[in-house]
Design a protein around this motif. Structure first.
Motif, PDB file in Angstrom:
ATOM      1  N   THR A 107     -66.616 -10.193  34.872  1.00 56.06           N
ATOM      2  CA  THR A 107     -67.795 -11.011  35.128  1.00 56.06           C
ATOM      3  C   THR A 107     -67.665 -12.402  34.528  1.00 56.06           C
ATOM      4  OG1 THR A 107     -69.221  -9.062  35.239  1.00 56.06           O
ATOM      5  CG2 THR A 107     -70.301 -11.167  34.840  1.00 56.06           C
ATOM      6  N   THR A 111     -68.564 -15.950  36.428  1.00 56.24           N
ATOM      7  CA  THR A 111     -69.689 -16.798  36.037  1.00 56.24           C
ATOM      8  C   THR A 111     -69.218 -18.151  35.519  1.00 56.24           C
ATOM      9  OG1 THR A 111     -69.751 -15.722  33.853  1.00 56.24           O
ATOM     10  CG2 THR A 111     -71.224 -14.858  35.553  1.00 56.24           C
ATOM     11  N   ARG A 120     -75.637 -21.853  41.133  1.00 56.02           N
ATOM     12  CA  ARG A 120     -76.487 -20.765  40.658  1.00 56.02           C
ATOM     13  C   ARG A 120     -75.996 -19.456  41.281  1.00 56.02           C
ATOM     14  NH1 ARG A 120     -80.034 -24.603  42.336  1.00 56.02           N
ATOM     15  NH2 ARG A 120     -80.561 -23.373  44.191  1.00 56.02           N
ATOM     16  N   GLY A 122     -76.444 -15.080  41.829  1.00 49.78           N
ATOM     17  CA  GLY A 122     -77.229 -13.862  41.762  1.00 49.78           C
ATOM     18  C   GLY A 122     -76.293 -12.695  41.538  1.00 49.78           C
ATOM     19  N   VAL A 123     -76.684 -11.783  40.672  1.00 52.20           N
ATOM     20  CA  VAL A 123     -75.873 -10.608  40.368  1.00 52.20           C
ATOM     21  C   VAL A 123     -76.447  -9.416  41.124  1.00 52.20           C
ATOM     22  CG1 VAL A 123     -75.038  -9.090  38.538  1.00 52.20           C
ATOM     23  CG2 VAL A 123     -75.299 -11.544  38.099  1.00 52.20           C
ATOM     24  N   ARG A 131     -77.679  -3.855  33.363  1.00 55.34           N
ATOM     25  CA  ARG A 131     -78.315  -5.168  33.467  1.00 55.34           C
ATOM     26  C   ARG A 131     -78.413  -5.837  32.088  1.00 55.34           C
ATOM     27  NH1 ARG A 131     -83.020  -6.634  37.011  1.00 55.34           N
ATOM     28  NH2 ARG A 131     -83.439  -4.389  37.097  1.00 55.34           N
ATOM     29  N   THR A 135     -76.436  -9.242  31.317  1.00 57.22           N
ATOM     30  CA  THR A 135     -77.300 -10.408  31.118  1.00 57.22           C
ATOM     31  C   THR A 135     -77.113 -10.988  29.720  1.00 57.22           C
ATOM     32  OG1 THR A 135     -78.939  -9.520  32.668  1.00 57.22           O
ATOM     33  CG2 THR A 135     -79.677 -11.240  31.166  1.00 57.22           C
ATOM     34  N   ILE A 138     -74.126 -13.174  29.724  1.00 59.55           N
ATOM     35  CA  ILE A 138     -74.376 -14.444  30.411  1.00 59.55           C
ATOM     36  C   ILE A 138     -75.159 -15.390  29.502  1.00 59.55           C
ATOM     37  CG2 ILE A 138     -75.628 -15.502  32.342  1.00 59.55           C
ATOM     38  CD1 ILE A 138     -74.907 -12.941  33.960  1.00 59.55           C
ATOM     39  N   ARG A 144     -77.401 -18.888  31.104  1.00 61.75           N
ATOM     40  CA  ARG A 144     -78.652 -18.286  31.576  1.00 61.75           C
ATOM     41  C   ARG A 144     -79.331 -19.158  32.631  1.00 61.75           C
ATOM     42  NH1 ARG A 144     -81.955 -16.552  33.912  1.00 61.75           N
ATOM     43  NH2 ARG A 144     -83.702 -15.165  33.419  1.00 61.75           N
ATOM     44  N   LEU A 147     -78.246 -18.249  36.158  1.00 59.90           N
ATOM     45  CA  LEU A 147     -78.529 -16.907  36.671  1.00 59.90           C
ATOM     46  C   LEU A 147     -79.831 -16.942  37.456  1.00 59.90           C
ATOM     47  CD1 LEU A 147     -78.006 -13.867  36.897  1.00 59.90           C
ATOM     48  CD2 LEU A 147     -79.116 -13.590  34.663  1.00 59.90           C
ATOM     49  N   TYR A 150     -81.049 -11.127  39.121  1.00 61.69           N
ATOM     50  CA  TYR A 150     -80.222  -9.933  38.916  1.00 61.69           C
ATOM     51  C   TYR A 150     -80.913  -8.800  39.658  1.00 61.69           C
ATOM     52  CZ  TYR A 150     -77.019  -6.769  36.414  1.00 61.69           C
ATOM     53  OH  TYR A 150     -76.035  -5.854  36.086  1.00 61.69           O
ATOM     54  N   ALA A 187     -80.180 -17.988  44.564  1.00 56.23           N
ATOM     55  CA  ALA A 187     -78.748 -17.796  44.339  1.00 56.23           C
ATOM     56  C   ALA A 187     -77.926 -18.539  45.380  1.00 56.23           C
ATOM     57  CB  ALA A 187     -78.404 -16.310  44.375  1.00 56.23           C
TER      58      ALA A 187
END
Length: 269
Positions: A107, A111, A120, A122-123, A131, A135, A138, A144, A147, A150, A187
């Motif tokens: 990840t 990112t 930007r 989206g997960v 999660r 998170t 991140i 942050r 993001l 999620y 996202a």
């Protein structure tokens, strides 16, 4: 170039998934690069899909230590780079401290590249308990603000289980709906939170949903590993050896400490 690709699964439990990984990585490596896929010891899990076990920080600490040691083993066996192919990037910090070869996270690589392009993201996940650690990573990375969302796919675990048996109907429905929600939230990229959905997307040839690119974090980590090895060899960018987390003792000291603790039971003389 030799790359150590460390998975958070046990080989042979899910033959279709094993084949997808083999085909996927073989399709994208450069000439002269080999990727060796390494998995957990047989008997680590009692179930083919032990999704519930990844939801405990208590267990994660033990996996982190194990994965960090695999990076050190990779270095000692002559590998050029190490990759952890799990969404929560377990053992990544330990790997970078123990080994001097490039160590990359599934990840984190995705990112950070998104951040470099100011996109930007989206997960998209299917394990609710992941999660929080993903998170948290991140946030710790200072990303942050990028993001956008999620999303946990509805019936995601069941959708993944069916897909692993070759039935993709529920997977496509649930993850397409989750992707729409992430895109609606702003996202500009979609990042699969876990390795298994990413392999399903790759197998199905899905690289875009609702007009937004679907990142391939596993493939991206492999290609970035190749780049970092090349940059190191060209002396353009190399790992530092300064500071508490990157300074390394003489090899004989490390080997002595390993021998002291290896097989030692706490509370026994």
């Amino acid at each position: 170039m030799r790359l150590w690709f460390q998975k958070h699964t046990v080989a042979g439990r899910l033959p279709l998934l094993d084949k997808w990984y083999d085909d996927h990585l073989a399709a994208l490596v450069s000439p002269g690069t080999t990727v060796d896929i390494h998995t957990l010891p047989e008997g680590t899990y009692g179930d083919d899909t032990p999704f519930d076990l990844v939801g405990f920080g208590n267990l994660a600490l033990r996996f982190n230590g194990y994965f960090g040691e695999t990076a050190l083993t990779a270095e000692r066996e002559g590998y050029d780079a190490w990759i952890i192919a799990a969404g929560q990037d377990p053992g990544l910090r330990e790997a970078r401290t123990l080994a001097a070869i490039p160590a990359l996270g599934y990840t984190e690589t995705a990112t950070f590249l998104a951040a470099m392009q100011n996109h930007r993201f989206g997960v998209l996940g299917f394990m609710p308990k992941l999660r929080e650690p993903i998170t948290d990573n991140i946030v710790r990375q200072g990303l942050r603000h990028l993001l956008a969302d999620y999303q946990i796919a509805d019936d995601g675990a069941e959708a993944v289980r069916r897909a692993l048996d070759g039935d993709f109907t529920l997977f496509l429905d649930s993850f397409t709906r989750a992707a729409q929600k992430a895109v609606d939230a702003g996202a500009q990229l979609l990042i699969p939170a876990e390795g298994i959905p990413n392999e399903i997307f790759w197998h199905l040839g899905i690289h875009e949903l609702h007009g937004v690119p679907v990142v391939d974090p596993a493939g991206l980590a492999v290609k970035t590993a190749e780049l970092l090895v090349q940059l190191r060899d060209l002396r353009i960018f190399t790992r530092t050896g300064a500071g508490y987390w990157f300074r390394r003792p003489e090899p004989h000291i490390s080997e002595h400490v390993e021998r002291v603790f290896q097989g030692h039971l706490i509370g026994r003389a």
